[in-house]
Write an enzyme that holds these catalytic residues in place. Structure first.
Site, short mmCIF file in Angstrom:
data_model
loop_
_atom_site.label_atom_id
_atom_site.label_comp_id
_atom_site.label_asym_id
_atom_site.label_seq_id
_atom_site.Cartn_x
_atom_site.Cartn_y
_atom_site.Cartn_z
N LYS A 1 1.10 -1.19 0.10
CA LYS A 1 0.12 0.08 -0.29
C LYS A 1 0.73 1.21 -0.01
O LYS A 1 1.46 1.28 1.03
CB LYS A 1 -1.14 0.22 1.61
CG LYS A 1 -1.77 1.33 1.72
CD LYS A 1 -2.77 1.83 0.45
CE LYS A 1 -3.67 3.05 0.62
NZ LYS A 1 -2.38 3.94 0.92
N GLY B 1 3.60 3.09 10.78
CA GLY B 1 2.79 4.90 11.16
C GLY B 1 2.01 4.79 12.38
O GLY B 1 2.30 4.57 13.17
N SER B 2 0.52 5.47 12.10
CA SER B 2 -0.04 6.16 13.34
C SER B 2 -0.18 5.03 14.13
O SER B 2 -0.85 4.31 13.12
CB SER B 2 -0.78 7.41 13.13
OG SER B 2 -1.12 6.68 12.39
N GLU C 1 4.30 -1.03 13.80
CA GLU C 1 4.87 -0.39 14.47
C GLU C 1 4.44 1.18 14.08
O GLU C 1 4.51 1.70 13.75
CB GLU C 1 6.35 -0.08 13.25
CG GLU C 1 8.07 0.57 14.01
CD GLU C 1 7.76 1.74 14.11
OE1 GLU C 1 7.32 2.45 14.79
OE2 GLU C 1 9.35 1.99 12.84
N CYS D 1 10.23 7.88 14.23
CA CYS D 1 10.19 7.12 15.62
C CYS D 1 10.35 6.50 16.37
O CYS D 1 9.56 6.64 17.66
CB CYS D 1 8.92 5.96 14.88
SG CYS D 1 10.20 4.92 14.15
N GLU E 1 2.66 10.91 21.90
CA GLU E 1 3.47 10.96 21.32
C GLU E 1 3.23 11.65 20.10
O GLU E 1 2.54 12.21 19.88
CB GLU E 1 3.68 9.31 19.96
CG GLU E 1 4.62 9.58 18.89
CD GLU E 1 4.96 9.31 17.85
OE1 GLU E 1 4.45 8.01 17.42
OE2 GLU E 1 6.06 9.38 17.16
#
Lengths: 509, 509
Positions: free
Chosen positions: B162, B217-218, B241, B278, B374
């Site tokens: 993706k 990603g988030s 992650e 990250c 975060e």
């Protein structure tokens, strides 16, 4: 209060007065045990596991007696199972001594195409307290003192075990033995705790202190708990060994040349332990026509001569009766043989929980619905194939499984190669000219498979690899020697373990 | 049609005319690719990965140019990232050559305390087609040609990627390079396919042919997709992650003796790449009083002197502005320094997506809500501690993270040991006297951690271990030599690999 039932009569074995289940208290104790297990190190945990094995052996007669009353599995089988269980505890002590399971890896500081690289040292560390759900069908080997517990304790994870209602007294006494072993090895905390109620089960999976779950049981309950684990605010791994239809495919030449022998073996395998094995063959694909006749005859004879057997609990006997009923009602299915009926009530009016063997035949084009699902108990469905392509097409109708078995002689080789190729894509274990029941505790065993065989195809619940489920990697960057875990130091005090250093694998010994 | 945007202006880079996303067609092609990757064997896949690395190098200038236009990350950084990405493909070729990742294990037939044991041979096999979600912040290293793809292809799993909307043109051209490499190595199937739309993303995770998902990603999107993966009729592993607050704890003596140096290092680390890592430090625990003064001053100076930076996309810049706003509005928080503002519109009226560095200070007792989450972008929160116990207590307020960093001098050792003990229980990587940004591609790296750092604490998305995510064990019982995978035969034709035989680990070479 927990009531233990004798499945051979339905009578009460005993009433257990167990403490109220305060998960917060159990969680706090598990944290203390976690520290203890860590502090013991690999040598201390190995000694503990061996002491646990010895404690089970010390209590063998009493443990087997109570397990027999609770499960009806018989003393011979239960003695064998206890031997396996004690062996398994010792086996994980060997895994600890070996130390390769830590995946210790050291990359010393250096320069890479991307510039300077720090000193990086990685190994596996325990997750924390874990939950283990005991199985009905193995009161020792897949329950409180079983493989999930042994591998978790080896990893350094304390266990909170959900007792299976089919054998609460066995579970309680097994736990006493485990704690006696732990104490003998100098660990005085609750390295294993028990909970009994189904309500607590769900809360256990959702409890913030629980870091992973091991489960052996039905697809229905396993999926329910797996969904709870995935829906937690912080999801945790759920290792569910659920269920599957284990297929046995018999090649044309194999059936023609040794059909009676295979029929006998297959009958013994699917009726073993009243069919209460997750590896029980559920479907057999055999050649149509005369090639399959001897095999079918042998199976039919063996089943017709077999008696009913005591099943593990009222619920399991009921589920088998329901499942067998669904198979019998399915279109395209006929009955080849039935075993004997359950005996009548005894003089006291007791009637146990019986299951009677059932041999069915289905048309290949009728395989659907209940015929594609596991029926836990002594039922086997024969399906005849005309061509090798038909056999493969029929095998493909079934979902992933713990095992696929192929019987083949030299003539069958080309077809068998195609069957094996398919089998290894969907099954955890591929058996050649054998039977799937019997799961050895060894380094090379894999007991697993894609869903619904398990909820996590990457891991096994039997064999050395089972320890990996309870561990996660940590990388230490530029950390001084004295603050590193022993196995990552330049000179480990507990002796060398296999490690990869700067890309090169080195043996420990 | 997919529109690629230049984040430094908001202007269109190009409009991509990509084919309609027919997942069934893509799935069928992935199955063909799966067979191709398997047939290539380890040597063939290693050659393919090296050819892919070479193909990326061949296209370096064009790839970096388009990535720079789409991401605003700058050519220097993107050149470094492309070097890392090509190196990573070659690294997984080395992992294949080594062969230990297969965990090949052989237990020859023998006798155990439980009776005779069959011949059992276990190794890891590929899961099948997998989905990979590219990250916004690494258009190469964590996107289409990145670590998830490299490790999956090495394992033998075709990839359906993706594309991240922040860099569709880079993704398309990266995939062209990968396929050119595959063709050069004799693999002509779609070992990597692309999908672009967010609608397809959800369907991809739910597609029956997909056997696992890698995601960077988030937390919000990652959890959404993880929940979809867990809710499938047949759940599959989801390796997300996601995100975390990476803590840096500075000991009293370290701050006193080299506070300015640590302040400079910390400033560089949290503002690197406009804070879009990250592993960006999100919180720094520093001693109160004079011991922390030099560190705070250095940080404040560096941030005040810093300019605004181009962020990856309008969405990410907007999310950073929102996150910074929440931090600023939190009780107990004051601003120590801000970087420069975004420049005004250019002559064409374009205004890019800017983020300005932000240094905040929070009272320890005010740490709650947004301060514990975060904030993706160049924001750092300082928290002062009075005693070593306070520092540990503050660190414990934060959830699991990818990293925890400790700066300590000799005087700080006792406190640092306690901090490290806590850190290794909740973080994937523990950094000593360094900075968490920078994740080396090596054998010992671990890039992971308990939720929400990742959705699966057992696995890593960087380093050799990343290949394990795409593999499952299979055990072959009594299977004849010629029907076994090469690496499980008595004499593998591709040369020896490390194996455990009858319990003893043997080196390959």
């Amino acid at each position: 209060m927990i009531v233990s039932i004798d499945p051979s009569t339905g009578a009460t074995v005993e009433v257990l007065d167990v403490p109220a289940e305060d998960l917060d208290r159990i969680g706090d104790r598990a944290h203390a045990a976690h520290r203890d297990l860590e502090a013991a190190g690999r040598p201390g945990r190995a000694a503990m596991l061996r002491a646990m094995a010895a404690a089970l052996e010390d209590r063998r007669t009493a443990l087997v007696a109570v397990a027999d009353r609770e499960t009806g599995l018989g003393r011979q089988r239960l003695n064998t199972e206890l031997t396996r269980t004690a062996y398994q505890l010792g086996f994980f002590a060997d895994v600890l001594d070996d130390g390769a399971y830590l995946e210790a890896t050291i990359d010393q500081a250096g320069t890479t195409p991307m510039g300077p690289r720090p000193d990086l040292r990685r190994m596996l560390v325990p997750l924390g307290p874990v939950a283990v759900f005991g199985a009905a069908n193995f009161p020792f080997a897949f329950s409180v003192p079983g493989g999930d517990t042994a591998s978790a304790l080896a990893a350094g994870c304390p266990v909170i075990a959900k007792v299976h209602p089919a054998h609460p007294a066995t579970s309680l006494r097994s736990r006493d033995a485990l704690l006696a072993g732990a104490r003998a090895a100098g660990l005085h905390t609750d390295v294993v705790s028990l909970v009994y109620s189904d309500d607590t089960a769900a809360r256990l999976v959702q409890h913030p202190d629980i870091t992973a779950v091991g489960f052996t049981g039905s697809v229905r309950v396993g999926r329910l708990l797996a969904d709870l684990a995935a829906a937690r605010p912080a999801p945790i791994p759920f290792y569910g060994e659920l269920g599957a239809v284990n297929a046995v495919v018999v090649g044309r030449a194999a059936a023609r040349d040794r059909g009676a022998q295979i029929g006998d073996g297959l009958a013994a395998s699917f009726m073993l332990g009243v069919g209460q094995f997750c590896t029980k063959p559920g479907i057999a694909l055999i050649p149509s026509g005369t090639a399959g006749a001897a095999l079918t005859q042998a199976l039919t004879d063996r089943v017709a001569a077999a008696g009913a057997g005591i099943m593990l609990s009222e619920r399991i006997a009921g589920a088998y009766a329901d499942g067998a009923g669904r198979l019998l009602a399915a279109p395209g299915v006929d009955v080849l043989a039935r075993g004997g009926d359950a005996p009548a009530e005894d003089l006291q009016g007791f009637q146990g929980f019986w299951g009677s063997p059932l041999l069915l035949r289905s048309r290949p084009d009728a395989l659907d619905g209940p015929l594609l699902e596991e029926c836990f108990g002594p039922a086997l469905i024969l399906v005849e194939y005309d061509t090798d392509d038909d056999a493969l097409a029929t095998l493909r109708r079934f979902g992933p499984a713990l095992t696929v078995t192929v019987h083949a002689d030299d003539e069958d080789r080309p077809a068998a190669a195609r069957l094996l190729d398919h089998a290894h894509r969907t099954a955890g274990r591929v058996v050649w000219n054998g039977y799937p029941t019997g799961v050895a505790v060894t380094w090379a065993m894999h007991h697993g498979g894609p869903y619904p065989a398990t909820t996590n195809a990457l891991h096994t619940s039997v064999g050395a690899g089972a320890i990996r489920r309870w561990l996660r990697p940590v990388c230490f960057q530029d950390v001084p020697q004295d603050l590193l875990p022993d196995e990552l130091r330049d000179e480990p005090s507990c002796g060398p373990v296999p490690r990869r250093v700067n890309g090169t694998l080195m043996l420990g010994g």
